[in-house]
Design a protein around this motif. Structure first.
Motif, mmCIF file in Angstrom:
data_model
loop_
_atom_site.group_PDB
_atom_site.id
_atom_site.type_symbol
_atom_site.label_atom_id
_atom_site.label_comp_id
_atom_site.label_asym_id
_atom_site.label_seq_id
_atom_site.Cartn_x
_atom_site.Cartn_y
_atom_site.Cartn_z
ATOM 1 N N GLY A 102 0.753 -1.303 0.074
ATOM 2 C CA GLY A 102 -0.063 0.048 0.029
ATOM 3 C C GLY A 102 0.736 1.288 -0.162
ATOM 4 O O GLY A 102 0.147 2.371 -0.318
ATOM 5 N N VAL A 103 2.216 1.288 0.355
ATOM 6 C CA VAL A 103 2.777 2.698 0.154
ATOM 7 C C VAL A 103 2.986 3.077 -1.153
ATOM 8 O O VAL A 103 3.279 2.435 -2.043
ATOM 9 C CB VAL A 103 4.018 2.519 1.189
ATOM 10 C CG1 VAL A 103 3.877 2.002 2.424
ATOM 11 C CG2 VAL A 103 5.122 1.838 0.385
ATOM 12 N N ARG A 104 2.688 4.480 -1.301
ATOM 13 C CA ARG A 104 2.934 4.988 -2.431
ATOM 14 C C ARG A 104 3.724 6.229 -2.484
ATOM 15 O O ARG A 104 4.305 6.554 -3.679
ATOM 16 C CB ARG A 104 1.365 5.407 -3.016
ATOM 17 C CG ARG A 104 0.479 4.423 -3.337
ATOM 18 C CD ARG A 104 0.990 3.456 -4.479
ATOM 19 N NE ARG A 104 0.227 2.391 -4.944
ATOM 20 C CZ ARG A 104 0.526 1.076 -4.289
ATOM 21 N NH1 ARG A 104 1.273 0.949 -3.413
ATOM 22 N NH2 ARG A 104 -0.443 0.186 -4.443
ATOM 23 N N GLU A 105 4.235 7.038 -1.417
ATOM 24 C CA GLU A 105 4.723 8.211 -1.501
ATOM 25 C C GLU A 105 6.032 7.998 -0.303
ATOM 26 O O GLU A 105 5.610 8.094 0.880
ATOM 27 C CB GLU A 105 3.954 9.276 -0.932
ATOM 28 C CG GLU A 105 2.882 9.521 -2.171
ATOM 29 C CD GLU A 105 1.571 10.151 -1.579
ATOM 30 O OE1 GLU A 105 1.549 10.704 -0.502
ATOM 31 O OE2 GLU A 105 0.619 10.305 -2.108
ATOM 32 N N ILE A 106 7.063 7.926 -0.568
ATOM 33 C CA ILE A 106 8.027 7.615 0.292
ATOM 34 C C ILE A 106 9.297 8.646 0.281
ATOM 35 O O ILE A 106 9.720 8.694 -0.826
ATOM 36 C CB ILE A 106 8.805 6.004 -0.065
ATOM 37 C CG1 ILE A 106 7.649 4.960 -0.495
ATOM 38 C CG2 ILE A 106 9.543 5.591 0.831
ATOM 39 C CD1 ILE A 106 7.436 4.584 -1.766
ATOM 40 N N ILE A 107 9.785 8.634 1.564
ATOM 41 C CA ILE A 107 10.725 9.627 1.832
ATOM 42 C C ILE A 107 11.851 8.621 2.532
ATOM 43 O O ILE A 107 11.484 8.157 3.615
ATOM 44 C CB ILE A 107 10.397 10.718 2.511
ATOM 45 C CG1 ILE A 107 9.807 11.823 1.481
ATOM 46 C CG2 ILE A 107 11.953 11.558 2.744
ATOM 47 C CD1 ILE A 107 10.443 12.101 0.222
ATOM 48 N N SER A 108 12.946 8.564 2.042
ATOM 49 C CA SER A 108 14.250 7.800 2.692
ATOM 50 C C SER A 108 15.270 8.961 3.244
ATOM 51 O O SER A 108 15.044 9.932 2.808
ATOM 52 C CB SER A 108 14.869 6.850 1.975
ATOM 53 O OG SER A 108 14.096 5.657 1.558
ATOM 54 N N THR A 109 15.817 8.552 4.382
ATOM 55 C CA THR A 109 16.864 9.380 4.921
ATOM 56 C C THR A 109 17.845 8.364 5.556
ATOM 57 O O THR A 109 17.584 7.489 6.192
ATOM 58 C CB THR A 109 16.272 10.374 6.003
ATOM 59 O OG1 THR A 109 17.276 11.387 6.416
ATOM 60 C CG2 THR A 109 15.799 9.606 7.132
#
Length: 262
Positions: A102-109
């Motif tokens: 379900g995830v569609r908008e992802i920010i990694s750091t």
């Protein structure tokens, strides 16, 4: 659907989105929020979850350990967040699983190494990645670089502008070989425009493009390879981990803003 063959296996690519084993092959009863923070942040993810009473909704099962998946409400938005494993193959496998549920908008750091003279804990926005790893070639046709999603990059820039945060915008070198960053190779990558190095960006970007989701990354400088004869790990930017997580949370809610949860 086309299978592109090549003399060298790493350059072969099948553009089909279907595989024998799909990321959701377990058929879990799990629907994750669209917004996700996927962080390379040591213990910071679990500590944040405990402090903020986040709900552990599932676990990603790998051969070596379990990775908790948390959900929390942040400034009115429901966000999924989890610790990402280091290395392109492991990080992509877990993120592909999250996307499948379900995830569609992802920010990694996470941290990066400096190839040129940059102080520790400086924020970096990668706008493209040099594909010197293997995983991205399973998700995207061969190319030297992959461009980071403009929506994600724009959201990061907007937040940094609002907060008055100084940052560096650059090409990043994604490598599988932490112990193979040779003097000649570091010099070569700098000549190509890379100012930092890390181990996942190209792979996660290519994965996001195949799965048609938004992904971007906030990097911050840790060790430095600037002086190739005197490697300096510095303090691995440990004082920046919690702030980076906060920034990632704020960026992900800026992407394609949704109606707030009441």
């Amino acid at each position: 659907m086309t299978l592109f063959k090549n003399e060298f296996p790493i350059l072969e690519f099948d553009d089909s989105g279907s595989s024998v084993i799909m990321p959701n092959h377990e058929n879990l009863d799990l629907i994750l929020p669209e917004k996700c923070v996927y962080g390379f942040l040591g213990d910071e993810i679990d500590e944040y979850a405990l402090k903020n009473k986040a709900i552990k909704v599932s676990e990603f099962v790998s051969a070596t350990k379990l990775y908790p998946v948390y959900v929390t409400k942040y400034k009115g938005y429901e966000i999924c967040f989890s610790q990402a494993p280091v290395g392109s193959a492991a990080a992509a496998q877990f993120l592909d699983w999250l996307i499948a549920y379900g995830v569609r908008e992802i920010i990694s750091t996470g941290t990066c190494g400096c190839l040129v003279d940059i102080e520790e804990s400086v924020f970096v926005i990668p706008t493209r990645a040099l594909r010197d790893e293997g995983t991205s070639y399973h998700y995207m046709k061969p190319s030297r670089f992959v461009d980071i999603d403009k929506k994600a990059v724009g959201a990061i820039k907007d937040l940094f502008l609002e907060r008055g945060i100084n940052y560096i915008e650059t090409t990043t070198w994604t490598t599988d070989g932490f112990y193979r960053e040779t003097e000649a190779m570091v010099k070569y990558r700098v000549e190509e425009g890379c100012r930092v190095v890390e181990m996942e960006c190209a792979a996660l970007c290519a994965l996001a493009k195949l799965r048609d989701v938004i992904w971007g990354e906030i990097l911050f400088t840790a060790d430095t390879l600037c002086d190739v004869e005197n490697y300096d790990q510095r303090n691995w930017a440990e004082d920046t981990l919690s702030y980076a997580l906060e920034l990632a949370m704020d960026v992900v809610i800026k992407i394609r803003k949704e109606k707030k949860i009441k």
